[in-house]
Design an enzyme around this catalytic site. Structure first.
Site, PDB file in Angstrom:
ATOM      1  N   ARG A 109       0.851  -1.201   0.000  1.00 36.05           N
ATOM      2  CA  ARG A 109       0.000   0.000   0.000  1.00 36.05           C
ATOM      3  C   ARG A 109       0.884   1.247   0.000  1.00 36.05           C
ATOM      4  NH1 ARG A 109      -1.899   1.526   4.633  1.00 36.05           N
ATOM      5  NH2 ARG A 109      -2.591  -0.526   5.288  1.00 36.05           N
ATOM      6  N   TYR A 146     -17.317  17.752 -14.095  1.00 36.35           N
ATOM      7  CA  TYR A 146     -17.631  16.330 -14.044  1.00 36.35           C
ATOM      8  C   TYR A 146     -18.626  16.038 -12.915  1.00 36.35           C
ATOM      9  CZ  TYR A 146     -16.929  11.325 -13.533  1.00 36.35           C
ATOM     10  OH  TYR A 146     -17.124   9.985 -13.430  1.00 36.35           O
ATOM     11  N   ASP A 171      -8.227  19.992 -12.904  1.00 39.56           N
ATOM     12  CA  ASP A 171      -8.552  18.680 -13.475  1.00 39.56           C
ATOM     13  C   ASP A 171      -8.215  18.767 -14.964  1.00 39.56           C
ATOM     14  OD1 ASP A 171      -9.790  16.506 -14.694  1.00 39.56           O
ATOM     15  OD2 ASP A 171     -11.534  16.539 -13.369  1.00 39.56           O
ATOM     16  N   LYS A 182      -9.065   7.851 -18.738  1.00 35.67           N
ATOM     17  CA  LYS A 182      -9.444   8.422 -20.023  1.00 35.67           C
ATOM     18  C   LYS A 182      -8.249   8.419 -20.988  1.00 35.67           C
ATOM     19  CE  LYS A 182     -13.075   8.953 -17.491  1.00 35.67           C
ATOM     20  NZ  LYS A 182     -13.436  10.176 -16.801  1.00 35.67           N
TER      21      LYS A 182
END
Ligand SMILES: *Cc1c(COP(=O)(O)O)cnc(C)c1O
Length: 379
Positions: free
Chosen positions: A46, A98, A170, A195
């Protein structure tokens, strides 16, 4: 180094144990220690994973950043940024963004005492009315989703610097091939790597890039404490995607331009949203801060009934009806019922997102075939 070279070599070093040219997928949860506390810098996956570290180096390089962190999704990356804040802090976000970001802000973080203001950022000066002592973060998206509005990153950065608040951009829609917000004064860049960075619709992932040593420390602490890390296989897929980002983006831009103009000249279309049009309200800003205009286009039909929009949405064959964007294949989407359904209708309509708006993610197929497909669907 020029972009094409940088994207291909970003983060890549041959594996020191074998010379493998591609970064191995370190599918492991833990690392053997030679004595308690004596290890090779890797303790638990992690916190540390070599495949993820290679990708994080690549992420930093492609955004001209000093540091980068990978997250299990774009929204997990956004979530980490908001966790920098305390109850009582305020955020100024764009009013056209978004839907999942809006949902995270309103449905999750408001109840922890963080206040969000939604501003029309097409004129950056509009945010000034919301700035006060509690303001800690400006959250901007450009081009915006789905209305393709352009926000002036340099102007926002100047205002946020003066106010002593962080600016996070973003950059998912533009990708690092078209725009680098840190170079324009932003403090943090966020990506949904799902994306354009991944580029093949086969992975969910997010990224944050930044120059500040202090910010990366704080965000790394959040990354390992909250645990929204991507697995090594997913990191490998994004590393592979980045190698072709520049050639894919060139074709997305070429196809986007052809389709935007074709739509605009089609008598059945009322309005086309694409920042490459010289009469787009902020075209000159797009021209200054972007290297091209991308493959994201929205449009409205002259017959603006929801029924007609739904008929067109169900009639294409090459454009698949699906959420998401940025893959090699073309997608068609109905923001009102799909990607932006989590935004209340009145809020959407007020911000110009009509029930009949159609959004395209133009892929890298042959543009003539794509136009033919749209032509038959629009009828
Ligand atoms: C998809 C998307 C996100 C969210 O990313 P996920 O990887 O789906 O969690 C955030 N911002 C924009 C602009 C997006 O398109």
């Amino acid at each position: 180094m020029k972009i094409a070279t940088k994207f291909i070599h970003a983060g890549a070093e041959p594996d020191p144990s074998t010379g493998a040219i591609m970064t191995p997928i370190f599918q492991t949860s833990t690392y053997v220690q030679s004595a308690p506390g004596v290890n090779k810098g890797f303790e638990y996956a992690r916190s540390q994973n070599p495949t993820r570290f290679a990708l994080e180096r690549a992420y930093a390089q492609i955004e001209n950043a000093k540091h980068a962190l990978a997250f299990s999704s774009g929204v997990a990356a956004t979530d980490a940024v908001i966790k920098l804040l305390q109850p009582g802090d305020e955020v100024i976000a764009g009013n056209d963004m978004y839907g999942g970001t809006y949902r995270l802000f309103t449905k999750i973080f408001e109840k922890f005492g963080i206040k969000f203001h939604y501003a029309n950022m097409q004129d950056a000066a509009n945010i000034k009315t919301y700035i006060n002592k509690q303001t800690k973060l400006i959250w901007a998206e450009t081009p915006t989703n789905p209305l393709m509005n352009i926000v002036d990153i340099k102007a926002l950065a100047a205002i946020s610097k003066e106010a002593g608040v962080l600016l996070c951009v973003d950059n998912t829609f533009a990708s690092p091939y078209l725009q680098n917000p840190l170079d324009l004064g932003a403090d943090i860049v966020m990506h949904s790597a799902t994306k354009y960075l991944g580029g093949h619709s086969d992975v969910i992932q997010g990224a944050l890039m930044m120059n500040s040593d202090e910010l990366v420390q704080q965000l790394y602490f959040i990354q390992k404490s909250c645990g929204a890390v991507p697995g090594p296989q997913d990191c490998f897929l994004v590393l592979r995607g980045i190698k072709t980002l520049h050639v894919r983006m060139q074709r997305h831009c070429e196809n986007g331009e052809k389709i935007a103009h074709w739509l605009r000249n089609n008598p059945k279309i009322a309005k086309v949203y694409w920042p490459g049009f010289t009469d787009h309200p902020n075209h000159n800003i797009a021209q200054q801060q972007m290297r091209g205009y991308g493959g994201m286009i929205s449009f409205e039909l002259k017959d603006n009934s929801v029924e007609e929009a739904k008929r067109v949405l169900s009639s294409t064959h090459l454009f698949s009806l699906a959420e998401s964007l940025g893959g090699v294949e073309s997608l068609i989407n109905h923001p009102a019922s799909m990607t932006h359904a989590s935004i209340p209708r009145e809020e959407r309509i007020k911000n110009g997102l009509s029930d009949s708006l159609i959004r395209l993610s133009v892929g890298i197929e042959d543009a003539d075939d794509l136009i033919d497909d749209l032509n038959k669907a629009i009828g």
